[in-house]
Structures are given as structure tokens and as C-alpha cells.
Motif scaffolding. Structure first.
Motif, PDB file in Angstrom:
ATOM      1  N   GLU A 137      20.708   3.657  -5.348  1.00 21.04           N
ATOM      2  CA  GLU A 137      19.399   4.504  -5.349  1.00 21.04           C
ATOM      3  C   GLU A 137      18.791   4.648  -4.108  1.00 21.04           C
ATOM      4  OE1 GLU A 137      16.547   4.262  -8.272  1.00 21.04           O
ATOM      5  OE2 GLU A 137      18.231   4.821  -9.510  1.00 21.04           O
ATOM      6  N   PHE A 138      18.749   3.611  -3.083  1.00 19.69           N
ATOM      7  CA  PHE A 138      18.027   3.778  -1.757  1.00 19.69           C
ATOM      8  C   PHE A 138      18.750   3.038  -0.600  1.00 19.69           C
ATOM      9  CE2 PHE A 138      14.105   3.247   0.653  1.00 19.69           C
ATOM     10  CZ  PHE A 138      14.315   4.359   1.313  1.00 19.69           C
ATOM     11  N   PRO A 139      20.018   3.769  -0.198  1.00 24.41           N
ATOM     12  CA  PRO A 139      20.634   2.750   0.661  1.00 24.41           C
ATOM     13  C   PRO A 139      20.018   2.139   1.845  1.00 24.41           C
ATOM     14  CG  PRO A 139      21.780   4.994   0.218  1.00 24.41           C
ATOM     15  CD  PRO A 139      20.350   5.071  -0.261  1.00 24.41           C
ATOM     16  N   LYS A 140      18.863   2.802   2.270  1.00 23.70           N
ATOM     17  CA  LYS A 140      18.069   2.269   3.258  1.00 23.70           C
ATOM     18  C   LYS A 140      17.477   0.829   3.158  1.00 23.70           C
ATOM     19  CE  LYS A 140      14.384   3.999   6.355  1.00 23.70           C
ATOM     20  NZ  LYS A 140      13.517   5.254   6.705  1.00 23.70           N
ATOM     21  N   ASP A 141      17.369   0.701   1.647  1.00 19.93           N
ATOM     22  CA  ASP A 141      16.645  -0.443   1.080  1.00 19.93           C
ATOM     23  C   ASP A 141      17.034  -0.965  -0.269  1.00 19.93           C
ATOM     24  OD1 ASP A 141      15.246  -2.765   0.232  1.00 19.93           O
ATOM     25  OD2 ASP A 141      13.337  -1.814   0.708  1.00 19.93           O
ATOM     26  N   PRO A 142      18.223  -1.499  -0.466  1.00 20.84           N
ATOM     27  CA  PRO A 142      18.747  -1.717  -1.898  1.00 20.84           C
ATOM     28  C   PRO A 142      17.707  -2.198  -2.802  1.00 20.84           C
ATOM     29  CG  PRO A 142      20.353  -2.382  -0.270  1.00 20.84           C
ATOM     30  CD  PRO A 142      18.908  -2.252   0.585  1.00 20.84           C
ATOM     31  N   ASP A 143      16.686  -2.807  -2.514  1.00 21.53           N
ATOM     32  CA  ASP A 143      15.690  -3.291  -3.517  1.00 21.53           C
ATOM     33  C   ASP A 143      14.593  -2.222  -3.734  1.00 21.53           C
ATOM     34  OD1 ASP A 143      16.691  -5.896  -3.534  1.00 21.53           O
ATOM     35  OD2 ASP A 143      15.732  -6.234  -1.631  1.00 21.53           O
ATOM     36  N   ARG A 144      14.794  -1.203  -3.167  1.00 22.13           N
ATOM     37  CA  ARG A 144      13.591   0.062  -3.592  1.00 22.13           C
ATOM     38  C   ARG A 144      14.414   0.842  -4.656  1.00 22.13           C
ATOM     39  NH1 ARG A 144      10.567   3.466   1.041  1.00 22.13           N
ATOM     40  NH2 ARG A 144       9.150   4.457  -0.718  1.00 22.13           N
ATOM     41  N   VAL A 145      13.428   1.145  -5.559  1.00 20.68           N
ATOM     42  CA  VAL A 145      14.080   2.054  -6.665  1.00 20.68           C
ATOM     43  C   VAL A 145      13.285   3.313  -6.799  1.00 20.68           C
ATOM     44  CG1 VAL A 145      14.175   1.842  -9.435  1.00 20.68           C
ATOM     45  CG2 VAL A 145      14.401  -0.228  -7.995  1.00 20.68           C
ATOM     46  N   PHE A 146      14.119   4.347  -6.759  1.00 17.04           N
ATOM     47  CA  PHE A 146      13.425   5.798  -7.084  1.00 17.04           C
ATOM     48  C   PHE A 146      13.464   6.066  -8.462  1.00 17.04           C
ATOM     49  CE2 PHE A 146      14.421   6.577  -2.636  1.00 17.04           C
ATOM     50  CZ  PHE A 146      13.064   6.549  -2.002  1.00 17.04           C
ATOM     51  N   SER A 147      14.406   5.471  -9.307  1.00 19.30           N
ATOM     52  CA  SER A 147      14.098   5.733 -10.858  1.00 19.30           C
ATOM     53  C   SER A 147      13.317   4.947 -11.561  1.00 19.30           C
ATOM     54  CB  SER A 147      15.385   5.667 -11.383  1.00 19.30           C
ATOM     55  OG  SER A 147      16.669   6.389 -10.994  1.00 19.30           O
ATOM     56  N   TRP A 148      12.564   5.494 -12.374  1.00 18.04           N
ATOM     57  CA  TRP A 148      11.440   4.612 -13.243  1.00 18.04           C
ATOM     58  C   TRP A 148      11.179   5.217 -14.797  1.00 18.04           C
ATOM     59  CZ3 TRP A 148       9.748   8.828 -10.305  1.00 18.04           C
ATOM     60  CH2 TRP A 148       8.553   9.414 -10.848  1.00 18.04           C
ATOM     61  N   ILE A 149      10.655   4.243 -15.432  1.00 20.83           N
ATOM     62  CA  ILE A 149      10.242   4.609 -16.655  1.00 20.83           C
ATOM     63  C   ILE A 149       8.587   4.221 -16.931  1.00 20.83           C
ATOM     64  CG2 ILE A 149      10.674   2.287 -17.570  1.00 20.83           C
ATOM     65  CD1 ILE A 149      11.650   3.311 -20.358  1.00 20.83           C
TER      66      ILE A 149
END
Length: 486
Positions: A89-101
Motif C-alpha cells: 500500500e505505501f512502501p515509504k511507511d508499511p504501517d500507513r494505509v491508503f485503502s479504507w472503508i
């Protein structure tokens, strides 16, 4: 562009072939119907569907197996989270999420067009310089027509307290969450703000923000510099954006400063239009390439995944009727100067990336977010569209999963963000007036244009800490790049 109708039909076929002896139209137990929507939409469209075991096309062979799985996956939010591939989702910060519900697709749809329940204040939080653990919040912008604007809150004000409580990194988000609150203003005091007794009672109201914040033409010798602060790629304002460029044409603009420092993105189509307004000489050439999951990529010709520069804005409603068709006002520039920051993301970065194989793109500011992926809105209907058959009106859930990566014509993007060659950040003790030639970031851009050389990097923040929070994070469409799926 890809035929969206064919795409929808493809995934109805895939779903039928994936689950033997069952179909999307079968009765689904009501207690798992939202989870069924979540799994089905993610199986069909999620960019990394092929590497998530529970989204495999071979994961379930019968409806009963799928139903049993869905009954044990928790809430729709929990199921959705379990299906994400975070390192991708976000290689720069694996804990960051760009998908959401979201459980409120009305708020999401409104947010895409700049309609929000908001105080009107755009805020950035900074730790105190004394390392006390306290945090202050800077008003970087105020939306016209909002309660904050009416009350007299202005750019550059420092907030140290909310409802009499000192702001910290731990409470900043919750303090600004209520629909009404009282802010306490402070003097900057070298980065250790001191309350000065001024307060404002602020209420959130529904406001439509015009993303075209400032347009002006600045005369600097032989240069007529057009300045545009553009804060969101909101498709409802494409015609107004085009008018701004028509005004630049009429005004004889020779250079353009595009200010995207607070622009977290939005519509891909709007990004194509804006890039075509800046240029014009590349009509019909490749602007960007879309890379979907393997099921989509295998089903269409390569031309289906190409976005091209255009010379017209064409809009249609859900029934296919044309609502806008007008020629694009283009400046035919070979160079553009773009102001960026750590809040510049997605569709803003797409403009930078799509233009750089064709013209000189000069960046002034700080490193951008790094978001080269885009999403679509999925609803609970047979084809996952808002007006699709068997639309489920018993809930208001929708998903915004990442479905594609975007590259420029040379196969490039920057998942770690773009680094400005002229590095300058905002000085929170002296923000300046947006659009004024003396505003520090604009002044540096003008210097770049008129001298032809890159000024030496000078950080506007001096010894100030980097931001730890901004109020845009609260928006449903924060840092979103999306394509329209009808």
C-alpha cells in the motif's frame, strides 16, 4: 480510456466462475451481507488481490464455504483491514494505509467535491521547541464562508489551547473532533507559544470549499507570472479551473507558479485537465499509464490503460448525458514551477510525474508524500456502482480500495515522494499572505523564475520541529487519488 461497463461485466463473470454453483444474486444471510460486499469488491478490484490468500479466486468453492468464512471475520472494518497488503500500500511507511472503508458514503461523496462539515480552519500541529511535550497548532488557511472565517480567525494564528486544555501530541486530534469548541490564541514566543487571552468560539458547519483558492498575475520585469493556489482536484470545479487559465491567457502570462502545498489530491481526470491547461502542445500524447490487478490487465488491450493529454473538458452524468463540453484553455508552457510540501500527495504528484517527461518541472518546498496509487468507490450493488442493480439501501457502507498504480509515459513514479530542488518550508512565525509576492515560498519561486538559478536551500522553519499532525487527516478523502466509476 477503459470501458467501465465492460469492466463491471468482467467481474460479474469472474465472481460467477470463482464460486461454483452460486452467484452474486443469491440470497445472502443479512448478518453477513455487508461482509459479503467487502469480500466481493476486494476480490474483484483490489490492486494486490493476487497476493492476499483470503482474496484468492480459489479460496472458496461454494457459497456455503464463503458464508462460513464471512460469519467469522468480525465487523466490516475488521474484515476489510484483514484483506489489505500493507507493505504494498505505501512502501515509504508499511504501517500507513491508503485503502479504507466508510460507513457513510454520503460524507465521502461530498468530501470529493469539497463539501464537508468543518470549522473552516486548516491546521498544522508542531511540538514546542522546549521539548516539554506540549504542542501548538498553526492556522495555515481558513475556508471562505466557514464559521472560523466569519469569526475572524486568520492564517498565521497560533492555537495553544482548546476548551482551556493545553494541546499535546496525544490529544490534538480529539480536541478538534467535536462540532463546537473554543480555541485559545497564543503568541509564537520562539516556538514556545504563550496564551495571550484571545479566544474564539468555533462551530462546524457544512461548507463547500472552492479549491481554486487564489489566482493572480504578478509583474516582474519582462515576466508576467501567473500564480494559482489549487487545494483539491475536485471535478465539480473543472470549469472554474479552466476559466482561471483563460484569464491567464488573456493576461499574457509567461510563467506559472502552481501552488499545491496543501493539495492532497482528488480526481485523476481533473489532474489530466490541469496538466493539459499548463501545456497544450501535447494533445493526444500519453500522460499516464494505469496498472490494475492481473485480472483486469489480462482482459483489455494496452490502449485501455492509457490516459492522454486532451484539449477538451467533457463531463457526463450517470445516464451518459453530456453536462459539459468545452475547449481547454492552454498556456503551452515548456516550464512550470510548483510549490509542494509534506501535504502534497496523489493527484498533485500525478501532475508532477505526468508532466516531467515533457517539460521542465521545478519544485519549491519540501518532500511530498509519495502516493502513486489510485482508488475507486465501491458500493453494495451487483456491479459495485452507486446506481447498479440490486443496490443495497439497508446500509451506507462503501469502500475506497487502492485498485491501480499510475506511471508516467516513461514508466516512472516516486513512491517515496518528490524532493524539491529548491528546499524551503513554511516559517510558522511568519507565514505571509497567500498570493502576495512577499509570501516566503512564492517569493522564492519568483526568485527562481527571474534569476534563472536555484537559490541556496534555506529552511523557513529554522529550528522549528516538523509537523506531527494536520487537520486534513480528518477528511474522508485525505490524500486520495481516484477515478470515477459509474
Amino acid at each position: 480510456m477503459m470501458n467501465i461497463s465492460r469492466l463491471k461485466n468482467l467481474f460479474l463473470l469472474v465472481l460467477t466462475l470463482t464460486l461454483v454453483n452460486c452467484s452474486k444474486t443469491e440470497d445472502i444471510p443479512q448478518d453477513i451481507e455487508i461482509n459479503d460486499f467487502v469480500w466481493g469488491g476486494m476480490n474483484a478490484y483490489y490492486k494486490w488481490q493476487g497476493v492476499v490468500p483470503d482474496l484468492s479466486d480459489n479460496r472458496f468453492s461454494t457459497r456455503e464455504q464463503l458464508n462460513s468464512y464471512l460469519a467469522g471475520t468480525g465487523t466490516p472494518e475488521e474484515l476489510f483491514s484483514s484483506l489489505l497488503s500493507l507493505p504494498n500500500e505505501f512502501p515509504k511507511d508499511p504501517d500507513r494505509v491508503f485503502s479504507w472503508i466508510t460507513s457513510d458514503y454520503i460524507a465521502l461523496e461530498n468530501s470529493f467535491q469539497g463539501i464537508r462539515l468543518t470549522s473552516g480552519m486548516k491546521l498544522t500541529a508542531i511540538p514546542y521547541a522546549d521539548n516539554s511535550g506540549n504542542t501548538y497548532v498553526v492556522v495555515t488557511d481558513v475556508v471562505a464562508g466557514s464559521d472560523a472565517a466569519t469569526k475572524g480567525v486568520t492564517r498565521g494564528m497560533i492555537i495553544s489551547e482548546v476548551n482551556g486544555t493545553q494541546i499535546t501530541s496525544g490529544n490534538v486530534n480529539s480536541l478538534f473532533a467535536p462540532n463546537s469548541f473554543t480555541i485559545g490564541i497564543a503568541d509564537f514566543n520562539g516556538g514556545n507559544p504563550v496564551a495571550n487571552g484571545t479566544t474564539f468560539d468555533i462551530s462546524k458547519t457544512e461548507v463547500t470549499e472552492n479549491p481554486i483558492k487564489v489566482t493572480t498575475i504578478i509583474n516582474q520585469g519582462a515576466n508576467r507570472i501567473g500564480y494559482l493556489m489549487y487545494n483539491q482536484f475536485a471535478s465539480d470545479f473543472d470549469a472554474q479551473l479552466n476559466q482561471a487559465f483563460a484569464d491567464f491567457q488573456t493576461g499574457g502570462v509567461t510563467d506559472l507558479v502552481l501552488d499545491l502545498r496543501y493539495n492532497g489530491g482528488g480526481s485523476v481526470n481533473s489532474a489530466i485537465y490541469l496538466s493539459s491547461m499548463i501545456t497544450g502542445q501535447f494533445n493526444g500524447e500519453v500522460f499516464a499509464n494505469k496498472i490494475w490487478n492481473e485480472k483486469v490487465m489480462a482482459s483489455f488491450s494496452s490502449e485501455s490503460f492509457i490516459d492522454r493529454f486532451t484539449n477538451r473538458i467533457i463531463k457526463k452524468d450517470n445516464n451518459g448525458n453530456t453536462t459539459l463540453d468545452e475547449a481547454i484553455s492552454s498556456l503551452n508552457l515548456n516550464t512550470v514551477y510548483i510549490i509542494v510540501s509534506e501535504q502534497t500527495a496523489s493527484a498533485s504528484e500525478l501532475v508532477i510525474n505526468g508532466l516531467r517527461p515533457y517539460i521542465d518541472v521545478n519544485l519549491i518546498g519540501t518532500e511530498t508524500v509519495g502516493k502513486q496509487v489510485a482508488s475507486i468507490t465501491l458500493y453494495d450493488s451487483d456491479d459495485y456502482t452507486r446506481n447498479g442493480p440490486n443496490f443495497n439501501s439497508r446500509h451506507t457502507y462503501a469502500m475506497q480500495p487502492i485498485v491501480l498504480e499510475i506511471q508516467n509515459k516513461d514508466g516512472q513514479n516516486e513512491p517515496n515522494g518528490f524532493t524539491a530542488e529548491v528546499q524551503i518550508s513554511e516559517d510558522y512565525s511568519n507565514l505571509g499572505i497567500l498570493g502576495d509576492p512577499t509570501e516566503p515560498l512564492l517569493a522564492r519561486a519568483i526568485q527562481y523564475i527571474t534569476t534563472g538559478s536555484k537559490p541556496s536551500p534555506i529552511l523557513g522553519r529554522r529550528n522549528q520541529e516538523k509537523p506531527i499532525w494536520n487537520s486534513q487527516m480528518r477528511n474522508p478523502d485525505y490524500n486520495t487519488m481516484y477515478i470515477t466509476f459509474k
